[in-house]
Design an enzyme around this catalytic site. Structure first.
Site, PDB file in Angstrom:
ATOM      1  N   HIS A  63      -2.715   5.916   4.526  1.00  0.00           N
ATOM      2  CA  HIS A  63      -1.747   6.864   4.803  1.00  0.00           C
ATOM      3  C   HIS A  63      -1.489   8.149   4.823  1.00  0.00           C
ATOM      4  O   HIS A  63      -2.159   8.564   3.372  1.00  0.00           O
ATOM      5  CB  HIS A  63      -0.619   5.494   4.547  1.00  0.00           C
ATOM      6  CG  HIS A  63      -1.236   3.905   4.872  1.00  0.00           C
ATOM      7  ND1 HIS A  63      -1.308   3.993   6.020  1.00  0.00           N
ATOM      8  CD2 HIS A  63      -0.100   2.772   4.340  1.00  0.00           C
ATOM      9  CE1 HIS A  63      -1.214   2.434   6.446  1.00  0.00           C
ATOM     10  NE2 HIS A  63      -1.056   2.132   5.554  1.00  0.00           N
ATOM     11  N   CYS A  72       1.056  -1.257  -0.340  1.00  0.00           N
ATOM     12  CA  CYS A  72      -0.357  -0.050   0.051  1.00  0.00           C
ATOM     13  C   CYS A  72       0.699   1.062  -0.341  1.00  0.00           C
ATOM     14  O   CYS A  72       0.623   2.476  -0.779  1.00  0.00           O
ATOM     15  CB  CYS A  72      -1.301  -0.048   1.066  1.00  0.00           C
ATOM     16  SG  CYS A  72      -0.104  -0.378   2.753  1.00  0.00           S
TER      17      CYS A  72
HETATM   18  N1  NAP Z   1      -4.899  -3.741   5.396  1.00  0.00           N
HETATM   19  C1  NAP Z   1      -4.481  -2.806   4.099  1.00  0.00           C
HETATM   20  O1  NAP Z   1      -4.304  -1.348   3.862  1.00  0.00           O
HETATM   21  C2  NAP Z   1      -3.416  -3.986   3.359  1.00  0.00           C
HETATM   22  C3  NAP Z   1      -2.852  -3.373   1.984  1.00  0.00           C
HETATM   23  C4  NAP Z   1      -2.362  -3.824   1.004  1.00  0.00           C
HETATM   24  C5  NAP Z   1      -3.046  -5.432   1.303  1.00  0.00           C
HETATM   25  N2  NAP Z   1      -2.719  -5.863   2.499  1.00  0.00           N
HETATM   26  C6  NAP Z   1      -2.873  -7.246   3.076  1.00  0.00           C
HETATM   27  O2  NAP Z   1      -3.903  -7.765   2.535  1.00  0.00           O
HETATM   28  C7  NAP Z   1      -4.665  -9.296   3.553  1.00  0.00           C
HETATM   29  C8  NAP Z   1      -5.335  -9.355   4.713  1.00  0.00           C
HETATM   30  O3  NAP Z   1      -5.665  -7.605   5.039  1.00  0.00           O
HETATM   31  P1  NAP Z   1      -6.586  -7.438   5.922  1.00  0.00           P
HETATM   32  O4  NAP Z   1      -6.505  -5.776   6.697  1.00  0.00           O
HETATM   33  O5  NAP Z   1      -7.755  -6.879   5.027  1.00  0.00           O
HETATM   34  O6  NAP Z   1      -6.591  -8.405   7.410  1.00  0.00           O
HETATM   35  P2  NAP Z   1      -7.959  -8.281   8.293  1.00  0.00           P
HETATM   36  O7  NAP Z   1      -8.834  -7.233   8.442  1.00  0.00           O
HETATM   37  O8  NAP Z   1      -7.551  -9.325  10.044  1.00  0.00           O
HETATM   38  O9  NAP Z   1      -8.521  -9.672   7.259  1.00  0.00           O
HETATM   39  C9  NAP Z   1      -8.027 -11.608   7.120  1.00  0.00           C
HETATM   40  C10 NAP Z   1      -9.127 -11.810   6.529  1.00  0.00           C
HETATM   41  O10 NAP Z   1      -8.354 -13.165   6.404  1.00  0.00           O
HETATM   42  C11 NAP Z   1      -9.167 -13.927   6.476  1.00  0.00           C
HETATM   43  N3  NAP Z   1      -8.439 -14.942   6.921  1.00  0.00           N
HETATM   44  C12 NAP Z   1      -7.761 -15.605   8.183  1.00  0.00           C
HETATM   45  N4  NAP Z   1      -7.295 -16.584   7.749  1.00  0.00           N
HETATM   46  C13 NAP Z   1      -7.781 -17.394   7.433  1.00  0.00           C
HETATM   47  C14 NAP Z   1      -7.828 -18.518   6.836  1.00  0.00           C
HETATM   48  N5  NAP Z   1      -7.355 -19.230   7.125  1.00  0.00           N
HETATM   49  N6  NAP Z   1      -9.145 -19.059   5.671  1.00  0.00           N
HETATM   50  C15 NAP Z   1      -9.652 -18.202   5.037  1.00  0.00           C
HETATM   51  N7  NAP Z   1      -9.407 -16.650   5.170  1.00  0.00           N
HETATM   52  C16 NAP Z   1      -8.616 -16.236   6.334  1.00  0.00           C
HETATM   53  C17 NAP Z   1     -10.589 -13.497   8.039  1.00  0.00           C
HETATM   54  O11 NAP Z   1     -11.834 -14.352   8.079  1.00  0.00           O
HETATM   55  P3  NAP Z   1     -12.421 -14.743   9.129  1.00  0.00           P
HETATM   56  O12 NAP Z   1     -13.019 -13.094   9.295  1.00  0.00           O
HETATM   57  O13 NAP Z   1     -12.957 -15.557   8.514  1.00  0.00           O
HETATM   58  O14 NAP Z   1     -10.839 -14.200  10.388  1.00  0.00           O
HETATM   59  C18 NAP Z   1     -10.155 -12.183   6.411  1.00  0.00           C
HETATM   60  O15 NAP Z   1     -11.127 -12.408   6.223  1.00  0.00           O
HETATM   61  C19 NAP Z   1      -2.972  -9.055   3.897  1.00  0.00           C
HETATM   62  O16 NAP Z   1      -2.467 -10.031   3.270  1.00  0.00           O
HETATM   63  C20 NAP Z   1      -2.708  -7.766   3.719  1.00  0.00           C
HETATM   64  O17 NAP Z   1      -0.708  -7.808   3.880  1.00  0.00           O
HETATM   65  C21 NAP Z   1      -3.720  -5.195   3.290  1.00  0.00           C
END
Ligand code: NAP
Length: 361
Positions: free
Chosen positions: A263, A150
């Site tokens: 950010h 990001c």
């Molecule tokens: N936040 C950002 O700004 C951002 C930016 C760029 C990239 N990312 C990337 O995007 C990803 C998710 O980030 P986030 O911020 O959205 O995190 P988050 O709010 O913690 O969400 C995580 C997601 O992953 C799912 N998940 C976790 N364990 C799983 C499993 N074993 N099987 C299937 N689904 C599973 C969760 O499902 P449940 O609800 O069922 O647990 C939830 O839908 C990460 O790789 C992060 O590095 C994030």
């Protein structure tokens, strides 16, 4: 030409991590942009299986992600963490889906395009949903495309048009990163700690090591022996790959600040050719995905709240770097400073990935 949503030729779309911070933003962006689909699959962990999810006036059920989830899927938008992407990305690709992955699992892998559509859409030349991915072998219909970090995306949307005009030689960036960049749990931590501290209670760190409310700290990613953390080195390596130029010298300092969403980044650029602030403003005013807020009289510049829920990256404090060329505004200036804000759930993640998918329709 966008296909009608009900058309059977429209793709089958899967969102992996649909319940997360990025996953929910995926749904908002897909609906807002009327991304065409014939079927939508919302996948998350077993914890969420069966939960209802509203999308464009219809109620869907969250399904558990399994190895069988990708049969018939044309495009799979992944945001469930690096280990899930590493395991299920290749499974989805083998099943014929084009994966657009938000984790860092494949970003630096040779042959996997790392794309910001405003910057290097040409990296997707020859890619089309339902056709073999150029250069990824296997002979199947699927493939994997990586969405950059990001902070990298938010930096490169405004900096690339300047780079094209005057060639960046050196770039120094400091980030001010929001809670939402670390997912829902981190956003909750900021809110809970803020309430606790205001109520006279002790803040209890759970997700981060340090008190988050009324504090800030060096980015929570792992440290390398060179004294830089992973987030900082991602900005360096990913920029080299996206610009296809390893000669640009880049150093970053990444900091987590108690802001809920979006950010901010302070960016210093040294160019090979002169680029004064008037020319920089002109280039930025025409740049796709960029909005300028730069009002010196009223001390009005971009804030994370300006950028929240917005598609564009906001740019201000556009000024000559007086440490390099003397008087601000000099036409021979080869140094420029900027302050930018961008919604990293949106342009830094979901929107960028959906824009990539749109290029493949
Ligand atoms: N936040 C950002 O700004 C951002 C930016 C760029 C990239 N990312 C990337 O995007 C990803 C998710 O980030 P986030 O911020 O959205 O995190 P988050 O709010 O913690 O969400 C995580 C997601 O992953 C799912 N998940 C976790 N364990 C799983 C499993 N074993 N099987 C299937 N689904 C599973 C969760 O499902 P449940 O609800 O069922 O647990 C939830 O839908 C990460 O790789 C992060 O590095 C994030």
């Amino acid at each position: 030409v966008s296909k009608s949503r009900s058309s059977s030729s429209a793709p089958v779309v899967a969102v992996v991590g649909a319940t997360g911070a990025v996953g929910q933003e995926f749904l908002a962006v897909l609906a807002q942009r009327k991304f065409p689909f014939s079927q939508l699959k919302l996948l998350a962990s077993a914890r969420s299986a069966g939960k209802p999810q509203e999308f464009a006036g219809k109620t869907y059920k969250i399904e558990e992600l399994t190895e069988d989830s990708f049969k018939g899927v044309d495009v799979a938008l992944f945001s469930a963490g690096g280990s899930i992407s590493k395991k299920f990305g290749p499974i989805a690709s083998q099943a014929g889906a084009t994966v657009v992955d938000n984790s860092s699992a494949f970003r630096m892998t040779d042959g996997i395009p790392l794309v910001v559509p405003e910057v290097n859409a040409d990296a997707l030349k020859g890619w089309k949903l339902g056709q073999a991915a150029p250069g990824q072998g296997g002979g199947g219909k699927g493939g994997i495309i990586a969405n950059p970090n990001c902070s990298t995306i938010i930096m490169l949307v405004p900096v690339t048009p300047l780079h094209r005009a005057a060639h960046v030689k050196r770039m120094l960036v400091s980030t001010y990163q929001a809670a939402s960049g670390a997912g829902y749990a981190a956003m909750q931590e900021l809110e809970t700690q803020t309430r606790d501290v205001l109520a006279g209670k002790k803040a209890e760190p759970k997700i981060f090591k340090y008190q988050y409310a009324f504090n800030l700290f060096s980015h929570n990613s792992d440290m390398y022996p060179n004294g830089y953390n992973q987030e900082e080195m991602k900005m360096v390596h990913e920029t080299h790959k996206i610009w296809n130029d390893k000669n640009v010298h880049i150093a970053a300092t990444c900091v987590r600040v108690p802001v809920m969403r979006a950010h901010a980044e302070s960016i210093y650029l040294e160019f090979e050719q002169p680029l004064d602030e008037a020319k920089a403003k002109e280039l930025l005013s025409k740049a796709p995905g960029v909005s300028i807020i730069d009002d010196r009289t009223n001390n009005r510049f971009p804030t994370p709240l300006d950028a929240s829920h917005q598609d564009d990256v906001f740019v201000g404090r556009i000024r000559a770097d007086i440490s390099m060329n003397g008087a601000s505004g000099s036409s021979s200036s080869k140094g420029l400073a900027l302050f930018v804000c961008g919604d990293q759930l949106r342009k830094g993640a979901a929107l960028n990935a959906v824009q990539i998918a749109e290029l493949l329709l």
